[in-house]
Design a protein around this motif. Structure first.
Motif, PDB file in Angstrom:
ATOM      1  N   UNK A 147       0.848  -1.175   0.000  1.00  0.00           N
ATOM      2  CA  UNK A 147       0.000   0.000   0.000  1.00  0.00           C
ATOM      3  C   UNK A 147       0.888   1.231   0.000  1.00  0.00           C
ATOM      4  N   UNK A 148       0.483   2.228  -0.742  1.00  0.00           N
ATOM      5  CA  UNK A 148       1.260   3.454  -0.883  1.00  0.00           C
ATOM      6  C   UNK A 148       0.325   4.632  -0.727  1.00  0.00           C
ATOM      7  N   UNK A 149       0.704   5.556   0.109  1.00  0.00           N
ATOM      8  CA  UNK A 149      -0.055   6.794   0.232  1.00  0.00           C
ATOM      9  C   UNK A 149       0.744   7.914  -0.406  1.00  0.00           C
ATOM     10  N   UNK A 150       0.084   8.724  -1.208  1.00  0.00           N
ATOM     11  CA  UNK A 150       0.769   9.807  -1.910  1.00  0.00           C
ATOM     12  C   UNK A 150       0.018  11.106  -1.663  1.00  0.00           C
ATOM     13  N   UNK A 151       0.741  12.138  -1.270  1.00  0.00           N
ATOM     14  CA  UNK A 151       0.127  13.455  -1.101  1.00  0.00           C
ATOM     15  C   UNK A 151       0.273  14.205  -2.415  1.00  0.00           C
ATOM     16  N   UNK A 152      -0.846  14.679  -2.915  1.00  0.00           N
ATOM     17  CA  UNK A 152      -0.845  15.448  -4.158  1.00  0.00           C
ATOM     18  C   UNK A 152      -1.073  16.911  -3.836  1.00  0.00           C
ATOM     19  N   UNK A 153      -0.448  17.773  -4.641  1.00  0.00           N
ATOM     20  CA  UNK A 153      -0.738  19.190  -4.454  1.00  0.00           C
ATOM     21  C   UNK A 153      -2.183  19.433  -4.919  1.00  0.00           C
ATOM     22  N   UNK A 154      -2.816  20.483  -4.432  1.00  0.00           N
ATOM     23  CA  UNK A 154      -4.237  20.704  -4.725  1.00  0.00           C
ATOM     24  C   UNK A 154      -4.575  20.739  -6.218  1.00  0.00           C
ATOM     25  N   UNK A 155      -3.716  21.339  -7.020  1.00  0.00           N
ATOM     26  CA  UNK A 155      -3.996  21.431  -8.458  1.00  0.00           C
ATOM     27  C   UNK A 155      -3.980  20.054  -9.113  1.00  0.00           C
ATOM     28  N   UNK A 156      -3.009  19.226  -8.763  1.00  0.00           N
ATOM     29  CA  UNK A 156      -2.938  17.881  -9.327  1.00  0.00           C
ATOM     30  C   UNK A 156      -4.112  17.039  -8.850  1.00  0.00           C
ATOM     31  N   UNK A 157      -4.472  17.171  -7.594  1.00  0.00           N
ATOM     32  CA  UNK A 157      -5.633  16.460  -7.047  1.00  0.00           C
ATOM     33  C   UNK A 157      -6.901  16.843  -7.814  1.00  0.00           C
ATOM     34  N   UNK A 158      -7.055  18.127  -8.093  1.00  0.00           N
ATOM     35  CA  UNK A 158      -8.227  18.613  -8.842  1.00  0.00           C
ATOM     36  C   UNK A 158      -8.247  18.027 -10.251  1.00  0.00           C
ATOM     37  N   UNK A 159      -7.106  18.044 -10.917  1.00  0.00           N
ATOM     38  CA  UNK A 159      -7.038  17.494 -12.279  1.00  0.00           C
ATOM     39  C   UNK A 159      -7.354  16.009 -12.277  1.00  0.00           C
ATOM     40  N   UNK A 160      -6.815  15.286 -11.300  1.00  0.00           N
ATOM     41  CA  UNK A 160      -7.065  13.850 -11.199  1.00  0.00           C
ATOM     42  C   UNK A 160      -8.545  13.582 -10.970  1.00  0.00           C
ATOM     43  N   UNK A 161      -9.157  14.336 -10.063  1.00  0.00           N
ATOM     44  CA  UNK A 161     -10.580  14.163  -9.765  1.00  0.00           C
ATOM     45  C   UNK A 161     -11.438  14.442 -11.001  1.00  0.00           C
ATOM     46  N   UNK A 162     -11.090  15.487 -11.744  1.00  0.00           N
ATOM     47  CA  UNK A 162     -11.861  15.820 -12.951  1.00  0.00           C
ATOM     48  C   UNK A 162     -11.719  14.720 -14.004  1.00  0.00           C
TER      49      UNK A 162
END
Length: 88
Positions: free
Chosen positions: A1-16
């Motif tokens: 298992x791997x946890x990765x912290x994404x910056x807010x902009x990357x998180x938003x792009x991934x979610x979209x």
């Protein structure tokens, strides 16, 4: 298992992208990581092959012809990439 912290902009792009493709964020992240690791492994394999060829050249002085190299290089990125030419 791997946890990765994404910056807010990357998180938003991934979610979209997940929403548009109807895939989970985990699925997309796993696929992106797999592709990235595949690329890095290919680069490392080519780097190692280059070092081995250089060592062989230093020992023998033999080289592969220009036309054979151009033919190989022009196949890069194709579905049927040709194998690196070798000295016969």
């Amino acid at each position: 298992m791997l946890g990765v912290r994404l910056d807010p902009e990357l998180e938003k792009r991934l979610a979209m992208l997940a929403k548009k493709t109807k895939r989970s964020k985990s699925y997309l992240a796993k696929e992106a990581l797999r592709d990235y690791i595949d690329r890095l492994e290919t680069q490392e394999r080519r780097r190692q092959e280059t070092l081995e060829r250089w060592e062989a050249y230093e020992q023998t002085g033999e080289a592969i012809g220009h036309d054979a190299m151009v033919d190989w290089l022009e196949s890069w990125g194709e579905d049927e990439e040709k194998a690196c030419p070798t000295i016969k």
